[in-house]
Design a protein around this motif. Structure first.
Motif, PDB file in Angstrom:
ATOM      1  N   PHE A   1      80.831  56.510  51.674  1.00  9.02           N
ATOM      2  CA  PHE A   1      79.755  55.610  52.086  1.00  9.02           C
ATOM      3  C   PHE A   1      79.267  56.046  53.458  1.00  9.02           C
ATOM      4  N   SER A   2      77.959  55.942  53.681  1.00  8.40           N
ATOM      5  CA  SER A   2      77.377  56.403  54.939  1.00  8.40           C
ATOM      6  C   SER A   2      76.224  55.500  55.353  1.00  8.40           C
ATOM      7  N   SER A   3      75.823  55.654  56.605  1.00  7.43           N
ATOM      8  CA  SER A   3      74.648  54.936  57.109  1.00  7.43           C
ATOM      9  C   SER A   3      73.734  55.926  57.834  1.00  7.43           C
ATOM     10  N   GLN A   4      73.367  57.002  57.124  1.00  7.78           N
ATOM     11  CA  GLN A   4      72.433  57.966  57.694  1.00  7.78           C
ATOM     12  C   GLN A   4      71.133  57.269  58.093  1.00  7.78           C
ATOM     13  N   PRO A   5      70.561  57.623  59.233  1.00 13.09           N
ATOM     14  CA  PRO A   5      69.312  56.972  59.649  1.00 13.09           C
ATOM     15  C   PRO A   5      68.152  57.244  58.695  1.00 13.09           C
ATOM     16  N   GLU A   6      68.069  58.462  58.151  1.00  9.51           N
ATOM     17  CA  GLU A   6      66.981  58.809  57.238  1.00  9.51           C
ATOM     18  C   GLU A   6      67.415  58.539  55.799  1.00  9.51           C
ATOM     19  N   PRO A   7      66.506  58.054  54.963  1.00  9.66           N
ATOM     20  CA  PRO A   7      66.876  57.878  53.559  1.00  9.66           C
ATOM     21  C   PRO A   7      67.276  59.179  52.885  1.00  9.66           C
ATOM     22  N   VAL A   8      66.508  60.236  53.138  1.00 18.47           N
ATOM     23  CA  VAL A   8      66.739  61.527  52.479  1.00 18.47           C
ATOM     24  C   VAL A   8      66.751  62.625  53.530  1.00 18.47           C
ATOM     25  N   ASN A   9      67.791  63.452  53.474  1.00 18.67           N
ATOM     26  CA  ASN A   9      67.906  64.584  54.384  1.00 18.67           C
ATOM     27  C   ASN A   9      68.641  65.690  53.639  1.00 18.67           C
ATOM     28  N   ASN A  10      67.914  66.729  53.229  1.00 18.62           N
ATOM     29  CA  ASN A  10      68.516  67.780  52.427  1.00 18.62           C
ATOM     30  C   ASN A  10      69.607  68.535  53.170  1.00 18.62           C
ATOM     31  N   ASP A  11      69.467  68.677  54.489  1.00 13.55           N
ATOM     32  CA  ASP A  11      70.517  69.353  55.261  1.00 13.55           C
ATOM     33  C   ASP A  11      71.829  68.567  55.189  1.00 13.55           C
ATOM     34  N   LEU A  12      71.739  67.239  55.242  1.00 14.78           N
ATOM     35  CA  LEU A  12      72.954  66.433  55.159  1.00 14.78           C
ATOM     36  C   LEU A  12      73.528  66.436  53.743  1.00 14.78           C
ATOM     37  N   LYS A  13      72.685  66.547  52.740  1.00 18.47           N
ATOM     38  CA  LYS A  13      73.205  66.711  51.370  1.00 18.47           C
ATOM     39  C   LYS A  13      74.052  67.980  51.289  1.00 18.47           C
ATOM     40  N   ARG A  14      73.529  69.058  51.825  1.00 24.20           N
ATOM     41  CA  ARG A  14      74.267  70.328  51.789  1.00 24.20           C
ATOM     42  C   ARG A  14      75.562  70.229  52.580  1.00 24.20           C
ATOM     43  N   LEU A  15      75.505  69.565  53.731  1.00 23.04           N
ATOM     44  CA  LEU A  15      76.715  69.422  54.545  1.00 23.04           C
ATOM     45  C   LEU A  15      77.757  68.579  53.818  1.00 23.04           C
ATOM     46  N   ASN A  16      77.343  67.515  53.175  1.00 25.94           N
ATOM     47  CA  ASN A  16      78.283  66.707  52.403  1.00 25.94           C
ATOM     48  C   ASN A  16      78.928  67.520  51.287  1.00 25.94           C
ATOM     49  N   LEU A  17      78.139  68.310  50.586  1.00 29.42           N
ATOM     50  CA  LEU A  17      78.694  69.126  49.507  1.00 29.42           C
ATOM     51  C   LEU A  17      79.656  70.170  50.056  1.00 29.42           C
ATOM     52  N   ALA A  18      79.356  70.733  51.220  1.00 22.41           N
ATOM     53  CA  ALA A  18      80.282  71.669  51.856  1.00 22.41           C
ATOM     54  C   ALA A  18      81.579  70.969  52.252  1.00 22.41           C
ATOM     55  N   LEU A  19      81.459  69.743  52.721  1.00 21.71           N
ATOM     56  CA  LEU A  19      82.638  68.960  53.086  1.00 21.71           C
ATOM     57  C   LEU A  19      83.518  68.713  51.861  1.00 21.71           C
ATOM     58  N   PHE A  20      82.917  68.330  50.752  1.00 23.29           N
ATOM     59  CA  PHE A  20      83.688  68.081  49.533  1.00 23.29           C
ATOM     60  C   PHE A  20      84.341  69.361  49.022  1.00 23.29           C
ATOM     61  N   ASP A  21      83.618  70.468  49.122  1.00 23.01           N
ATOM     62  CA  ASP A  21      84.178  71.737  48.677  1.00 23.01           C
ATOM     63  C   ASP A  21      85.368  72.133  49.527  1.00 23.01           C
ATOM     64  N   ALA A  22      85.281  71.884  50.845  1.00 23.65           N
ATOM     65  CA  ALA A  22      86.403  72.175  51.742  1.00 23.65           C
ATOM     66  C   ALA A  22      87.611  71.326  51.381  1.00 23.65           C
ATOM     67  N   LEU A  23      87.388  70.067  51.047  1.00 20.83           N
ATOM     68  CA  LEU A  23      88.492  69.189  50.635  1.00 20.83           C
ATOM     69  C   LEU A  23      89.117  69.685  49.331  1.00 20.83           C
ATOM     70  N   ALA A  24      88.278  70.139  48.395  1.00 23.09           N
ATOM     71  CA  ALA A  24      88.797  70.627  47.132  1.00 23.09           C
ATOM     72  C   ALA A  24      89.703  71.833  47.315  1.00 23.09           C
ATOM     73  N   LYS A  25      89.377  72.670  48.318  1.00 22.36           N
ATOM     74  CA  LYS A  25      90.144  73.891  48.535  1.00 22.36           C
ATOM     75  C   LYS A  25      91.378  73.675  49.399  1.00 22.36           C
ATOM     76  N   GLN A  26      91.386  72.592  50.229  1.00 16.73           N
ATOM     77  CA  GLN A  26      92.438  72.470  51.217  1.00 16.73           C
ATOM     78  C   GLN A  26      93.295  71.202  51.097  1.00 16.73           C
ATOM     79  N   ALA A  27      92.748  70.150  50.504  1.00 14.02           N
ATOM     80  CA  ALA A  27      93.465  68.867  50.511  1.00 14.02           C
ATOM     81  C   ALA A  27      94.709  68.915  49.609  1.00 14.02           C
TER      82      ALA A  27
END
Length: 398
Positions: free
Chosen positions: A372-398
């Motif tokens: 869950f998040s409270s990003q100021p902008e409704p849509v931000n493609n850069d933050l979508k990519r960053l979130n997906l990178a974060l999830f991928d990092a968790l998949a590889k390391q958690a």
């Protein structure tokens, strides 16, 4: 606690007064941080009851996970940095069916409920899968089979399958910042924004009935339009003969062992806004991801058919996706039954809501992440990519 002391405590926690938060600004920073957790104080809602007597285990310390590296663009970032950069309110990480970390921003708890926005669409599609398995929905039937009021709208010849896959030809633009366009009228019909001078208020059904077909046939390119998901909720109500929230409680919420009541926003007639109105606790959100990861079963109980899960996570038209705008931020993506597919090596799939609401499932890594998040902008493609990178990092390391 006196009223003055209570007001002072609120301002100390959030940096503004409760009276500052209104229907006109609830999605804007900084007020959204509080509003996304307290939607029922701003908009009418209907209860989705959990099974009485179930309680959550203790919070799992996230500190080890937060120290993990987040390899993005060569920067020396950590998972904690990624959470701050994406305005995270809560994160639940599950590995092989076990919670391994709970991250909560200040003033957020295991019991706090947060709006899903368009991640609601994916939950609604899970509910549609349950109804389909009951034999009550024909995916190739036109929408007016179930909702005759839409017989003169764009949905007159749209199949339920087109609605599920966002392949309805619709003269509608998802323009979040236009206060006078169709999207603003749609939000007002759902009581999500105040009326404007000269506006004739609608409820959801008259609004949906007013929508007209766009260029081309249904079943063409991926065309993201939130009203499609409210149509799906209407189909579910008509097919089951139950209010949407009651059916969800009986057939999804209680069977997955949800610990907290959820709720969903409703319009002036009490109709659930299934395109974006779900509000729930973070671990219960994660339980929906676990249901999908495990092929429709949870705790040994079959809730959703494995065929529906397979159709959701393995199908979807690459051609339809490439013809739409999503290819910019998800080049190998697909979309099926209101869930996104990453196209990565682990066949991970996810939900997505504005302001950063996501539920990510990696079946190979046996990982489920609710965010869950409270990003100021409704849509931000850069933050979508960053979130997906974060999830991928968790998949590889958690």
């Amino acid at each position: 606690m006196s009223g003055n002391a209570s007001s002072s405590a609120f301002e100390a926690a959030y940096g503004f007064a409760r009276s500052d938060v209104r229907l006109s600004n609830w999605r804007q920073a900084p007020w959204n941080v509080w509003a996304f957790r307290h939607v029922s104080e701003l908009i009418p809602t209907a209860r989705i009851a959990a099974t009485p007597g179930l309680t959550e285990d203790a919070v799992v310390d996230p500190r080890d996970l937060l120290r993990l590296p987040l390899p993005v663009g060569g920067d020396n970032m950590t998972i904690a940095d990624g959470l701050r950069s994406t305005f995270t309110d809560a994160l639940v990480v599950m590995k092989s069916g076990r919670v391994i970390a709970d991250y909560h921003a200040p003033n957020f708890t295991l019991q706090s409920r947060h709006i899903l926005f368009s991640s609601s669409k994916s939950v609604t599609a899970v509910v549609a899968g349950i109804v389909h398995n009951d034999g009550l929905i024909d995916l190739d039937a036109p929408v007016p089979t179930y909702v005759p009021e839409l017989g003169s709208s764009a949905y007159a010849d749209a199949r339920i399958r087109d609605v599920l896959d966002m392949r309805v030809s619709l003269d509608f633009s998802e323009t979040y910042q236009d206060p006078r366009g169709d999207f603003a009228r749609y939000r007002r019909a759902g009581l999500l924004e105040p009326a404007v001078p000269g506006d004739t208020p609608d409820s959801l059904i008259p609004f949906l009935a007013s929508l007209q077909k766009g260029p081309g046939d249904h079943g063409g390119p991926f065309h993201y339009c939130s009203p499609n998901s409210d149509v799906l909720g209407l189909v579910i109500e008509r097919a089951t003969g139950q209010r949407f929230n009651d059916f969800v409680s009986e057939r999804l919420w209680q069977p997955i062992g949800a610990r907290q009541d959820a709720y969903i926003t409703v319009d002036a007639t009490g109709l659930a806004r299934t395109g974006g109105g779900f509000c729930m606790a973070p671990r219960d959100f994660a339980r929906i991801g676990e249901l999908m990861r495990l092929g429709g079963t949870l705790d040994g109980r079959r809730i959703l058919s494995d065929n529906w899960v397979e159709d959701t996570i393995a199908h979807g038209s690459p051609e339809a996706w490439r013809a739409g705008p999503g290819v910019e931020w998800l080049p190998e993506g697909r979309y099926s039954n209101k869930w996104y597919q990453t196209g990565n090596a682990n066949s991970a799939f996810f939900t997505l809501g504005i302001h950063g609401q996501m539920l990510y499932v990696d079946p190979v890594a046996e990982l489920t992440v609710a965010k869950f998040s409270s990003q100021p902008e409704p849509v931000n493609n850069d933050l979508k990519r960053l979130n997906l990178a974060l999830f991928d990092a968790l998949a590889k390391q958690a």
